[in-house]
Design an enzyme around this catalytic site. Sequence first.
Site, PDB file in Angstrom:
ATOM      1  N   SER A  57       0.806  -1.222   0.000  1.00 49.68           N
ATOM      2  CA  SER A  57       0.000   0.000   0.000  1.00 49.68           C
ATOM      3  C   SER A  57       0.838   1.271   0.000  1.00 49.68           C
ATOM      4  CB  SER A  57      -0.937   0.006   1.205  1.00 49.68           C
ATOM      5  OG  SER A  57      -0.199  -0.131   2.419  1.00 49.68           O
ATOM      6  N   GLY A  94      -1.858  -4.285   1.037  1.00 47.79           N
ATOM      7  CA  GLY A  94      -1.982  -5.474   1.866  1.00 47.79           C
ATOM      8  C   GLY A  94      -1.075  -6.620   1.479  1.00 47.79           C
ATOM      9  N   ASN A 123       3.837  -5.497   5.757  1.00 49.91           N
ATOM     10  CA  ASN A 123       2.654  -6.257   6.174  1.00 49.91           C
ATOM     11  C   ASN A 123       3.025  -7.575   6.846  1.00 49.91           C
ATOM     12  OD1 ASN A 123       0.463  -4.529   5.311  1.00 49.91           O
ATOM     13  ND2 ASN A 123       1.093  -4.978   3.224  1.00 49.91           N
ATOM     14  N   HIS A 210      -0.335   4.935   6.884  1.00 50.85           N
ATOM     15  CA  HIS A 210      -0.105   5.370   5.506  1.00 50.85           C
ATOM     16  C   HIS A 210       0.173   6.871   5.454  1.00 50.85           C
ATOM     17  CE1 HIS A 210      -2.471   1.617   5.143  1.00 50.85           C
ATOM     18  NE2 HIS A 210      -1.610   1.388   4.170  1.00 50.85           N
TER      19      HIS A 210
END
Length: 231
Positions: A57, A94, A123, A210
């Site tokens: 991401s 993800g 992740n 993020h």
Amino acid sequence: MNQPQMRRREWMRYSSATLLSVTLAVSLAGPAAAQGKSATAAKADAGPRRILVLGDSLSAEYGLARGAGWVALMTQRLKEQQLPAEVVNASISGDTTSGGLARLPALLKQHKPTLLVIELGGNDALRGLPLASTRDNLRAMVKAGKAAGAKVLLVGMQIPPNMGPSYTREFEAGFKTVAQEEKVPLVPFLLAGVADRTDAADWFQADRIHPLAKAHPVMLDNVWKQLRPML
């Protein structure tokens, strides 16, 4: 002077003139030929590159307007600096290192990149996956990229100490270990200058994972330091 002597002198004069002509021709044609060859080689070296970004991401513009992420900004910078390179962003929000490893063979076959940027692993840590598996997957992706004829750039990541200091240290060190073993360049920390700021909270989205759009030029600069010499 008798006739044989005259013929001998004429032959020597003709031979000398011929040798001089040939020497001049070689001297003049040699640099031109070498220059032509160099120009051809330079043209081949300056041919278009294809950069494949395999990430999660952080590279897939999660929560951002299209064109605001660091990968899109890299495309703009390449154009601004007149560097012939096409960018393929194969990042998926993800994704883990195992997911990237599973996707990579098809991507290499389809896009035939000259440069592979691997930005995965965050992740894995968020899920508390075994660090050995993360290293093995990163190593396998680097090897696959090199086997396909691509230069490989590994992008490192760091995590908060939620998983414990030992896990945090070993996770960060894993990227350096793989880069050293495989002799590929490493971006030590994609979020350097963002996550380690005193006002870091102002640079992240509400999830605090993020980065906001204003952070992505900084992220690009971190990658660019290692990527630019590889082009």
